[in-house]
Design a protein around this motif. Sequence first.
Motif, PDB file in Angstrom:
ATOM      1  N   ARG A  86      66.120  21.894  79.750  1.00 21.24           N
ATOM      2  CA  ARG A  86      65.806  21.496  81.224  1.00 21.24           C
ATOM      3  C   ARG A  86      64.389  21.511  81.230  1.00 21.24           C
ATOM      4  O   ARG A  86      63.970  21.428  82.247  1.00 21.24           O
ATOM      5  CB  ARG A  86      66.185  23.025  81.847  1.00 21.24           C
TER       6      ARG A  86
ATOM      7  N   TYR B  33      63.912  27.975  91.073  1.00 21.32           N
ATOM      8  CA  TYR B  33      65.183  28.140  90.443  1.00 21.32           C
ATOM      9  C   TYR B  33      66.009  29.201  91.037  1.00 21.32           C
ATOM     10  O   TYR B  33      67.210  28.861  91.476  1.00 21.32           O
ATOM     11  CB  TYR B  33      65.119  28.436  89.052  1.00 21.32           C
TER      12      TYR B  33
ATOM     13  N   GLN C  99      72.899  24.076  90.015  1.00 23.18           N
ATOM     14  CA  GLN C  99      73.893  23.845  89.084  1.00 23.18           C
ATOM     15  C   GLN C  99      74.247  25.140  87.998  1.00 23.18           C
ATOM     16  O   GLN C  99      75.469  25.347  88.011  1.00 23.18           O
ATOM     17  CB  GLN C  99      73.301  22.619  87.947  1.00 23.18           C
ATOM     18  N   HIS C 100      73.354  25.855  87.763  1.00 21.70           N
ATOM     19  CA  HIS C 100      73.551  27.108  87.067  1.00 21.70           C
ATOM     20  C   HIS C 100      74.220  28.172  87.791  1.00 21.70           C
ATOM     21  O   HIS C 100      75.369  28.847  87.124  1.00 21.70           O
ATOM     22  CB  HIS C 100      72.275  27.666  86.508  1.00 21.70           C
TER      23      HIS C 100
ATOM     24  N   LEU D 112      63.794  22.216  89.155  1.00 21.12           N
ATOM     25  CA  LEU D 112      64.297  23.455  89.212  1.00 21.12           C
ATOM     26  C   LEU D 112      65.159  24.218  90.365  1.00 21.12           C
ATOM     27  O   LEU D 112      66.010  24.801  89.983  1.00 21.12           O
ATOM     28  CB  LEU D 112      63.248  24.458  88.943  1.00 21.12           C
TER      29      LEU D 112
ATOM     30  N   PHE E 219      68.472  22.468  89.284  1.00 22.28           N
ATOM     31  CA  PHE E 219      68.935  23.334  88.226  1.00 22.28           C
ATOM     32  C   PHE E 219      69.637  24.653  88.377  1.00 22.28           C
ATOM     33  O   PHE E 219      70.435  25.068  87.853  1.00 22.28           O
ATOM     34  CB  PHE E 219      67.810  23.483  87.072  1.00 22.28           C
TER      35      PHE E 219
ATOM     36  N   GLN F 299      75.043  27.960  80.505  1.00 22.12           N
ATOM     37  CA  GLN F 299      74.615  27.338  81.496  1.00 22.12           C
ATOM     38  C   GLN F 299      74.890  28.146  82.777  1.00 22.12           C
ATOM     39  O   GLN F 299      74.608  27.576  84.053  1.00 22.12           O
ATOM     40  CB  GLN F 299      75.313  26.125  81.606  1.00 22.12           C
TER      41      GLN F 299
END
Length: 253
Positions: free
Chosen positions: A33, A207, A85-86, A79, A82, A114
Amino acid sequence: MPQGAPDNTKKIDHAHPTGWQLFWRTQRECWRRTVTPFLMYLFMSLILLACQSIPNAFGQIGLGVLCIAAGGFYNGHLLYHFGKQHYGAYVAGELQRRSEEAGVLSGTGHRVEQEYRPWKGFYIGLLIGVPVLVFGILAGALYEGIGGETVVPVIGSYSALLLVMCAAWAIMPVLWLRAYAAGFAGTSLYWSLLMVLLPIVVSGIFYIVGAMQERRARTAEAERAAGRKKEPRAPHVQTEAQRRKTLQSKKKK
């Protein structure tokens, strides 16, 4: 493989890793990432270096700050996604674990590494800044240049040059101080290490924001779905014309 022959290929269980397997898989996921944000910073650093050819201190610093801010913006944007998605992977993992607790066999393809964890954003930001940490320490320890009237001549060692090439966004603020601020000509390049806070803070915050946004979206969707199920069906009320038609049809029968 002949038809009817048993499948003896060993499938990797990603959903139930051991402690060390989870550790190394998490490292791989976090390093993976970092690639795009690091490339964004590198690209903006190249533009920043090109701006240093402007024969004006305000132009060099002003455009340079914009390039650094643009790198941080791209970092936050990436981020943010990301994190979304996580968090989606985390929800899928929770559903699988609950199914297994209920005795329902689940697949082995889910990748636990993940899943969303609040610390992962800050850790990814730290990994983005690894070149700054490595070359910043070397530049601070080995640099022997002196300040001057322009930025370029103060790059007097390979260690500082490596930092400029890999992470100009980290060292250029220090070089601006050395070149243009009175009394700062001998500023140590160790101060470039502070710039590693930029990707750490930006990555960590965005994030988490992305994950929380995904959670709110999923919660709102679940509430809408529950509301549609609980909403009572309104009774059908016939109009006067419909009532007459119904009576006429009954008389014909």
